[in-house]
Write an enzyme that holds these catalytic residues in place. Sequence first.
Site, mmCIF file in Angstrom:
data_model
loop_
_atom_site.group_PDB
_atom_site.id
_atom_site.type_symbol
_atom_site.label_atom_id
_atom_site.label_comp_id
_atom_site.label_asym_id
_atom_site.label_seq_id
_atom_site.Cartn_x
_atom_site.Cartn_y
_atom_site.Cartn_z
ATOM 1 N N HIS A 1 0.836 -1.206 0.000
ATOM 2 C CA HIS A 1 0.000 0.000 0.000
ATOM 3 C C HIS A 1 0.868 1.252 0.000
ATOM 4 O O HIS A 1 0.615 2.193 -0.755
ATOM 5 C CB HIS A 1 -0.907 0.048 1.236
ATOM 6 C CG HIS A 1 -1.964 -1.001 1.278
ATOM 7 N ND1 HIS A 1 -2.175 -1.771 2.393
ATOM 8 C CD2 HIS A 1 -2.886 -1.394 0.366
ATOM 9 C CE1 HIS A 1 -3.178 -2.605 2.172
ATOM 10 N NE2 HIS A 1 -3.621 -2.397 0.934
ATOM 11 N N LYS B 1 -17.646 -6.115 8.357
ATOM 12 C CA LYS B 1 -16.478 -6.890 8.770
ATOM 13 C C LYS B 1 -16.064 -6.531 10.177
ATOM 14 O O LYS B 1 -16.229 -5.401 10.624
ATOM 15 C CB LYS B 1 -15.293 -6.602 7.838
ATOM 16 C CG LYS B 1 -15.423 -7.194 6.466
ATOM 17 C CD LYS B 1 -14.143 -6.950 5.691
ATOM 18 C CE LYS B 1 -14.207 -7.542 4.303
ATOM 19 N NZ LYS B 1 -12.957 -7.277 3.565
ATOM 20 N N ARG C 1 -2.656 -6.127 -7.999
ATOM 21 C CA ARG C 1 -1.622 -7.142 -7.800
ATOM 22 C C ARG C 1 -1.669 -8.252 -8.836
ATOM 23 O O ARG C 1 -0.661 -8.894 -9.088
ATOM 24 C CB ARG C 1 -1.771 -7.792 -6.420
ATOM 25 C CG ARG C 1 -1.459 -6.872 -5.283
ATOM 26 C CD ARG C 1 -1.723 -7.527 -3.965
ATOM 27 N NE ARG C 1 -3.142 -7.894 -3.921
ATOM 28 C CZ ARG C 1 -3.710 -8.670 -3.037
ATOM 29 N NH1 ARG C 1 -2.987 -9.219 -2.097
ATOM 30 N NH2 ARG C 1 -4.995 -8.925 -3.060
ATOM 31 N N SER D 1 -3.571 -7.447 3.050
ATOM 32 C CA SER D 1 -3.972 -7.209 4.440
ATOM 33 C C SER D 1 -4.528 -8.478 5.069
ATOM 34 O O SER D 1 -4.236 -8.776 6.233
ATOM 35 C CB SER D 1 -5.016 -6.091 4.511
ATOM 36 O OG SER D 1 -4.436 -4.863 4.165
#
Length: 163
Positions: free
Chosen positions: A17, A41, A90, A128
């Site tokens: 990041h 979440k 990614r 993450s």
Amino acid sequence: MRRAVCSGSFDPVTNGHIDIFERAAHLADELLVCVFENVAKKPFFPVNDRCDLIRKATRHIPNVRVDSFSGLITEYMKKAGAQIIVRGVRSVKDLEYEQNEAYMIRHLEPEIDTVFLLTRPSYSFVSSSGIRELAAFGGSVHGLVPDCVERAIQERRQSRKGC
């Protein structure tokens, strides 16, 4: 002023990041790093802690400002006067997901452009969720996250041992 937004949960922020923030900061006069508050979440770190960790990890980038939000990113961007959203990619899987998100943003706000930055290969495996899993099982996150995040994870481990 060209203002760009890089949004995500950043739970926790990784070196991947930070690399994207550094590179995105060159594309705009101001880069707003926005921590998205996902109420669905259970977070590893609370939003305020994530913002503080990002502030510490981006002190060396003079045109970065850290904020948080919940709701539609397009609404946040309108309020902030931002015209560009930056997304790190990614893999092909990430690109497919981000492409659909970019189309939706474009549908909602045609004047917002999405810029994709490819993750450096050395960070292509870092996520993450992977960091959270490593942390949960006591694995080393050294070199994968900023030093301040590594310390925060260690402190969290120590505080949970006392329970």
